[in-house]
Design a protein around this motif. Structure first.
Motif, PDB file in Angstrom:
ATOM      1  N   GLU A 149     -28.308  15.934  15.492  1.00 52.70           N
ATOM      2  CA  GLU A 149     -27.088  16.231  14.750  1.00 52.70           C
ATOM      3  C   GLU A 149     -27.017  17.711  14.375  1.00 52.70           C
ATOM      4  OE1 GLU A 149     -25.415  13.631  11.875  1.00 52.70           O
ATOM      5  OE2 GLU A 149     -26.799  12.028  12.398  1.00 52.70           O
TER       6      GLU A 149
ATOM      7  N   GLN B 183     -21.386  10.396  19.534  1.00 50.05           N
ATOM      8  CA  GLN B 183     -21.757  10.815  18.193  1.00 50.05           C
ATOM      9  C   GLN B 183     -22.281   9.620  17.412  1.00 50.05           C
ATOM     10  OE1 GLN B 183     -18.377  11.686  15.558  1.00 50.05           O
ATOM     11  NE2 GLN B 183     -17.044  11.029  17.209  1.00 50.05           N
TER      12      GLN B 183
ATOM     13  N   PRO C 288     -23.156   9.230  10.796  1.00 46.15           N
ATOM     14  CA  PRO C 288     -23.829  10.536  10.855  1.00 46.15           C
ATOM     15  C   PRO C 288     -24.331  11.002   9.505  1.00 46.15           C
ATOM     16  CG  PRO C 288     -21.451  10.814  10.933  1.00 46.15           C
ATOM     17  CD  PRO C 288     -21.713   9.337  11.023  1.00 46.15           C
TER      18      PRO C 288
END
Length: 222
Positions: free
Chosen positions: A22, A132, A136
């Motif tokens: 990330e 993704q 996150p």
């Protein structure tokens, strides 16, 4: 990948595991060059970036039929930890030991180290596409709004991979962790579909995209 155009960048990152990727993705959009290549799963986003500049010139979008993987897979750690390797050349078996010490859970996936070596060669030679994270740690608005996925490039090998893929030889392969390479499918364009956009249609397309909320302000938040 942008790192190949700016080799002066120090990629090393203090984070590890899933967060390491990330941070790399955040750096890709806001900080410096990385070994990641941006893709989008939204045709409208692709059209915007194809048409937003050089209005007087024809443009194109390129389509790659490639399914991205779930970002929580083990291979994320395997690939992204390369940025923290200090050596310029390292064997697959040496790199495997670094990973096994840092992520002991990897041992649960392999009965024999030679099987791990074989998988490493495959991941590191070609690279892979990932989506993704669903939850996150970092909020990368560019990836979210651009509906992006990221290709993590493989690296240069000094050994003839085709002759060294078997479990007997895989660990002896020598790789260059700081020399990422795009896969042949991208470098040669043989697996891409090219759609040309005539210059005369760009303004029309941009107006249609604006009506859908696809604008520079929306896709490129500061």
């Amino acid at each position: 990948p942008s790192i190949c155009r700016d080799t002066s960048v120090d990629e090393s990152i203090s984070e590890s595991g899933d967060l390491l990727f990330e941070v790399m993705a955040y750096n890709q959009h806001y900080i410096h060059a990385t070994r990641l290549i941006d893709f989008t799963m939204d045709i409208n986003v692709a059209l915007f970036f194809a048409c937003c500049e050089n209005i007087e010139k024809d443009a194109a979008i390129f389509i790659w039929s490639y399914s991205p993987y779930d970002p929580k897979w083990t291979r994320i750690k395997i690939q992204c930890e390369l940025v923290n390797v200090k050596k310029q050349r390292i064997s697959v078996s040496e790199y495997a030991e670094i990973l096994l010490q840092k992520y002991p859970e990897l041992k649960d996936n392999y009965t024999y180290k030679k099987d791990f070596y074989t998988d490493l060669v495959s991941y590191l030679d070609h690279g892979f596409m990932i989506m993704q994270p669903r939850n996150p740690y970092l909020e990368n608005m560019r990836i979210q709004r651009q509906k992006g996925c990221l290709y993590v490039c493989g690296v240069k090998f000094e050994t003839p991979i085709d002759k060294m893929r078997t479990s007997v030889n895989a660990g002896n392969n020598i790789l260059c962790p700081h020399e990422p390479e795009a896969p042949k499918e991208l470098a040669g364009g043989n697996f891409l579909v090219k759609v040309v956009i005539p210059a005369r249609l760009k303004n029309v397309i941009m107006k249609q995209l604006e009506e859908k909320g696809i604008t520079k302000e929306a896709l490129l938040p500061m």
